[in-house]
Enzyme design. Structure first.
Site, PDB file in Angstrom:
ATOM      1  N   SER A  14      -9.341   8.014  30.586  1.00 37.19           N
ATOM      2  CA  SER A  14      -8.749   8.577  29.364  1.00 37.19           C
ATOM      3  C   SER A  14      -9.307   9.961  29.080  1.00 37.19           C
ATOM      4  CB  SER A  14      -9.109   7.718  28.150  1.00 37.19           C
ATOM      5  OG  SER A  14      -8.693   6.409  28.337  1.00 37.19           O
ATOM      6  N   HIS A  19      -2.734   8.681  34.303  1.00 36.65           N
ATOM      7  CA  HIS A  19      -3.141   8.088  33.026  1.00 36.65           C
ATOM      8  C   HIS A  19      -1.963   7.386  32.357  1.00 36.65           C
ATOM      9  CE1 HIS A  19      -4.748   8.687  28.684  1.00 36.65           C
ATOM     10  NE2 HIS A  19      -5.205   7.565  29.204  1.00 36.65           N
ATOM     11  N   GLU A  39       0.366  10.682  32.159  1.00 36.05           N
ATOM     12  CA  GLU A  39      -0.160  12.011  32.428  1.00 36.05           C
ATOM     13  C   GLU A  39      -0.624  12.030  33.887  1.00 36.05           C
ATOM     14  OE1 GLU A  39      -1.809  13.302  28.040  1.00 36.05           O
ATOM     15  OE2 GLU A  39      -2.971  11.840  29.133  1.00 36.05           O
ATOM     16  N   ASN A  59      -4.708  12.187  24.164  1.00 38.26           N
ATOM     17  CA  ASN A  59      -5.957  11.787  23.514  1.00 38.26           C
ATOM     18  C   ASN A  59      -6.610  12.928  22.762  1.00 38.26           C
ATOM     19  OD1 ASN A  59      -6.034   9.072  23.955  1.00 38.26           O
ATOM     20  ND2 ASN A  59      -6.944   9.253  25.979  1.00 38.26           N
TER      21      ASN A  59
HETATM   22  P1  NAD Z   1     -11.404  -3.086  30.219  1.00 38.51           P
HETATM   23  O1  NAD Z   1     -12.845  -3.123  29.847  1.00 38.51           O
HETATM   24  O2  NAD Z   1     -10.413  -3.940  29.514  1.00 38.51           O
HETATM   25  O3  NAD Z   1     -11.250  -3.413  31.798  1.00 38.51           O
HETATM   26  C1  NAD Z   1     -12.107  -2.893  32.775  1.00 38.51           C
HETATM   27  C2  NAD Z   1     -12.010  -3.771  34.008  1.00 38.51           C
HETATM   28  O4  NAD Z   1     -12.836  -3.219  35.035  1.00 38.51           O
HETATM   29  C3  NAD Z   1     -12.459  -5.206  33.794  1.00 38.51           C
HETATM   30  O5  NAD Z   1     -11.524  -6.043  34.450  1.00 38.51           O
HETATM   31  C4  NAD Z   1     -13.799  -5.278  34.522  1.00 38.51           C
HETATM   32  O6  NAD Z   1     -14.055  -6.573  34.972  1.00 38.51           O
HETATM   33  C5  NAD Z   1     -13.536  -4.293  35.658  1.00 38.51           C
HETATM   34  N1  NAD Z   1     -14.726  -3.777  36.325  1.00 38.51           N
HETATM   35  C6  NAD Z   1     -15.948  -3.533  35.797  1.00 38.51           C
HETATM   36  N2  NAD Z   1     -16.780  -3.095  36.770  1.00 38.51           N
HETATM   37  C7  NAD Z   1     -16.054  -3.051  37.922  1.00 38.51           C
HETATM   38  C8  NAD Z   1     -16.360  -2.718  39.281  1.00 38.51           C
HETATM   39  N3  NAD Z   1     -17.561  -2.297  39.616  1.00 38.51           N
HETATM   40  N4  NAD Z   1     -15.381  -2.821  40.196  1.00 38.51           N
HETATM   41  C9  NAD Z   1     -14.149  -3.237  39.859  1.00 38.51           C
HETATM   42  N5  NAD Z   1     -13.797  -3.581  38.600  1.00 38.51           N
HETATM   43  C10 NAD Z   1     -14.736  -3.490  37.643  1.00 38.51           C
HETATM   44  O7  NAD Z   1     -10.990  -1.543  30.134  1.00 38.51           O
HETATM   45  P2  NAD Z   1      -9.524  -0.922  29.896  1.00 38.51           P
HETATM   46  O8  NAD Z   1      -9.291  -0.759  28.443  1.00 38.51           O
HETATM   47  O9  NAD Z   1      -8.541  -1.629  30.767  1.00 38.51           O
HETATM   48  O10 NAD Z   1      -9.776   0.564  30.459  1.00 38.51           O
HETATM   49  C11 NAD Z   1      -9.854   0.846  31.831  1.00 38.51           C
HETATM   50  C12 NAD Z   1      -9.686   2.344  32.037  1.00 38.51           C
HETATM   51  O11 NAD Z   1      -8.416   2.750  31.496  1.00 38.51           O
HETATM   52  C13 NAD Z   1     -10.734   3.205  31.330  1.00 38.51           C
HETATM   53  O12 NAD Z   1     -10.993   4.337  32.117  1.00 38.51           O
HETATM   54  C14 NAD Z   1     -10.041   3.598  30.038  1.00 38.51           C
HETATM   55  O13 NAD Z   1     -10.542   4.800  29.476  1.00 38.51           O
HETATM   56  C15 NAD Z   1      -8.617   3.776  30.520  1.00 38.51           C
HETATM   57  N6  NAD Z   1      -7.569   3.630  29.496  1.00 38.51           N
HETATM   58  C16 NAD Z   1      -7.683   2.681  28.513  1.00 38.51           C
HETATM   59  C17 NAD Z   1      -6.671   2.559  27.562  1.00 38.51           C
HETATM   60  C18 NAD Z   1      -6.755   1.510  26.466  1.00 38.51           C
HETATM   61  O14 NAD Z   1      -6.011   1.621  25.473  1.00 38.51           O
HETATM   62  N7  NAD Z   1      -7.584   0.494  26.593  1.00 38.51           N
HETATM   63  C19 NAD Z   1      -5.540   3.398  27.628  1.00 38.51           C
HETATM   64  C20 NAD Z   1      -5.437   4.335  28.667  1.00 38.51           C
HETATM   65  C21 NAD Z   1      -6.470   4.444  29.589  1.00 38.51           C
END
Ligand code: NAD
Length: 353
Positions: free
Chosen positions: A117, A138, A150, A188
Site C-alpha cells: 500500500s 496494488h 495501481e 492512499n
Molecule cells: P493480512 O495480515 O490480512 O495478510 C497477510 C498474509 O501474509 C497472511 O495470510 C499471513 O499469514 C501471510 N504471511 C505472513 N508472513 C508470510 C511469509 N513469510 N510468507 C508468506 N506469507 C506470509 O494483510 P492484508 O491486509 O491482506 O495486506 C497484505 C498486503 O496488501 C499489505 O502489503 C497491505 O499493505 C496491502 N493492502 C492491504 C489492503 C487492505 O485493505 N487490507 C488494501 C490494499 C493493499
C-alpha cells in the site's frame, strides 16, 4: 500469462487468488504455515459461497474457480509461474526476504509484483537480480469487487513488463492507472491525508467524532465517515502509511495525528481489535449529529483540504485528473472524483466557505 502465484493469503491475498481464478488463470496460493493456508482457503470458500447465495455465480462456476487453485507453503510450487503477486504484511524486511526467495526459485522470465500500500517498490526491486521485472500491482479491498488497480513502475522497470501488467489488469476487468513509485501512490496519499486531518480536528478540540462522521456521510455523501473508515482500515496500518508519506514529504500535517498513535500504543487498532474510534462489542449504528452548523464547518474544512491535495497531485504531474478521479471512485467507493466535485461546484467557488 497462464500461471499466477500469490504469496500471503490474508484479506488481500485470498481476494487476489479469487480475481485471477475467476478470469480462468491457474493460481498457486502460498503462505508461511498450514494454518495460514487453511485461512486463505476458507476466505476464498466464504467469498465464493456469498457470491453463489447472491446469485452472482452458479455452483458449477464456483467449483470451476476452486479447481483452478492449488495451495501450499513451499515457494518452489511457484517456480513455473509467469507472475507472482506478493500480499504479505506491510513490513519492509519481510517483503525483502520474500522477494529475495522468490527471485531464487521462480523462473527468471517471471514478473514479481507487490501489493504494497505504501512501501517503496524500488527498494523491493533492489533485493532481486531482476529489477526490471519487479512492479507494484496494488489492488483495493475487497479485491474481487473494487475495480481500480495501481500499476507502479520504478526507474528500473522494463516498459514491456509494465505494458503486460497493465493489459493483464484490464483483462481482469479492472481499471489500471500506471504511476511512478511514490509513497501512498494516488489513492492512499489522498485518502490518508484526509483521514488524518479528521483526527486532528478532534485532537485540536475543533470537532467531535459524531459531527465529523455525520458531516462527511450526509453532506459529502461519502459511504463512510473518516473515523469509521479508519477503524475499518486499521489504525496501525494507517499510522504505517502516514509515516511513510511523512518520511517522503516532511510536511508536519502528514505525520500521524496524536489521536491515532495514542490509540495504537494502547492496542486500540479499530475493528480488528474490537476498539478504535468506535467500540465493536455490539453492532452499532453510524454516528449522527444534529449540529448542522458544526457539520457544515467540518465538511468545508475537510473537503477544501482534500481538493487542494488532489490539485497539488495533478499539478506535480504525478497523476492525471482522470486517474485521480477513477482512483477515488473505484478504489474508495466515493460518489465522485475530486475533479468532478470541482467541476460541479465551480472552480471559482473554491475554497468553499
Ligand atoms: P493480512 O495480515 O490480512 O495478510 C497477510 C498474509 O501474509 C497472511 O495470510 C499471513 O499469514 C501471510 N504471511 C505472513 N508472513 C508470510 C511469509 N513469510 N510468507 C508468506 N506469507 C506470509 O494483510 P492484508 O491486509 O491482506 O495486506 C497484505 C498486503 O496488501 C499489505 O502489503 C497491505 O499493505 C496491502 N493492502 C492491504 C489492503 C487492505 O485493505 N487490507 C488494501 C490494499 C493493499
Amino acid at each position: 500469462m497462464e500461471k499466477i502465484g500469490v504469496v500471503g493469503l490474508g484479506i488481500m491475498g485470498a481476494g487476489i487468488v479469487e480475481v485471477f481464478a475467476k478470469s480462468g488463470y491457474s493460481v498457486v496460493g502460498v503462505a508461511e504455515s498450514d494454518a495460514a493456508v487453511s485461512l486463505g482457503q476458507s476466505n476464498l470458500a466464504k467469498s465464493l459461497s456469498r457470491a453463489v447465495s447472491r446469485g452472482k455465480l452458479t455452483d458449477e462456476e464456483s467449483s470451476g474457480i476452486t479447481s483452478l487453485v492449488t495451495w501450499g507453503t513451499d515457494f518452489s510450487l511457484m517456480s513455473d509461474c509467469d507472475l507472482v503477486v506478493e500480499a504479505a504484511p506491510e513490513i519492509m524486511s519481510l517483503k525483502a526476504k520474500i522477494f529475495s526467495e522468490l527471485d531464487s526459485c521462480v523462473k527468471s522470465s517471471a514478473i514479481l509484483a507487490t501489493n504494497t500500500s505504501s512501501l517503496s517498490v524500488t527498494s523491493i526491486a533492489e533485493v532481486t537480480s531482476r529489477r526490471s521485472h519487479v512492479i507494484g500491482l496494488h489492488f483495493f479491498n475487497p479485491a474481487p469487487v473494487q475495480k481500480f488497480v495501481e500499476v507502479i513502475s520504478t526507474e528500473f522497470s522494463d516498459s514491456d513488463v509494465v505494458k503486460k501488467v497493465v493489459d493483464l489488469a484490464r483483462g481482469l476487468g479492472k481499471e489500471p492507472a500506471q504511476i511512478a513509485d511514490q509513497p501512498g501512490f494516488i489513492v492512499n496519499k489522498l485518502l490518508l491525508r484526509y483521514l488524518n486531518h479528521a483526527v486532528r480536528l478532534i485532537d485540536d478540540g475543533i470537532s467531535t467524532r459524531d459531527i465529523i462522521d455525520s458531516a462527511m456521510r450526509e453532506i459529502a455523501h461519502f459511504p463512510m465517515g473518516p473515523l469509521e473508515l479508519l477503524d475499518l482500515i486499521g489504525l496501525d496500518t494507517s499510522v504505517e502509511v502516514l509515516n511513510t508519506i511523512y518520511d517522503d514529504t516532511g510536511i508536519d500535517t502528514d505525520g500521524p495525528a496524536s489521536g491515532l498513535t495514542a490509540r495504537v500504543n494502547i492496542g486500540e487498532l479499530g475493528r480488528k481489535s474490537g476498539e478504535g474510534f468506535y467500540t465493536y462489542a455490539q453492532p452499532h449504528e453510524p454516528a449522527t449529529s444534529q449540529d448542522d452548523e458544526g457539520k457544515q464547518r467540518v465538511y468545508v474544512e475537510l473537503i477544501n483540504a482534500y481538493l487542494a491535495s488532489a490539485c497539488e497531485m495533478r499539478d506535480s504531474g504525478y497523476a492525471t485528473e482522470h486517474d485521480i478521479n477513477q482512483g477515488m471512485k473505484l478504489g474508495c467507493g466515493l460518489p465522485e472524483g475530486p475533479f468532478e466535485t470541482i467541476a460541479r461546484v465551480g472552480s471559482d467557488q473554491l475554497p468553499l466557505n
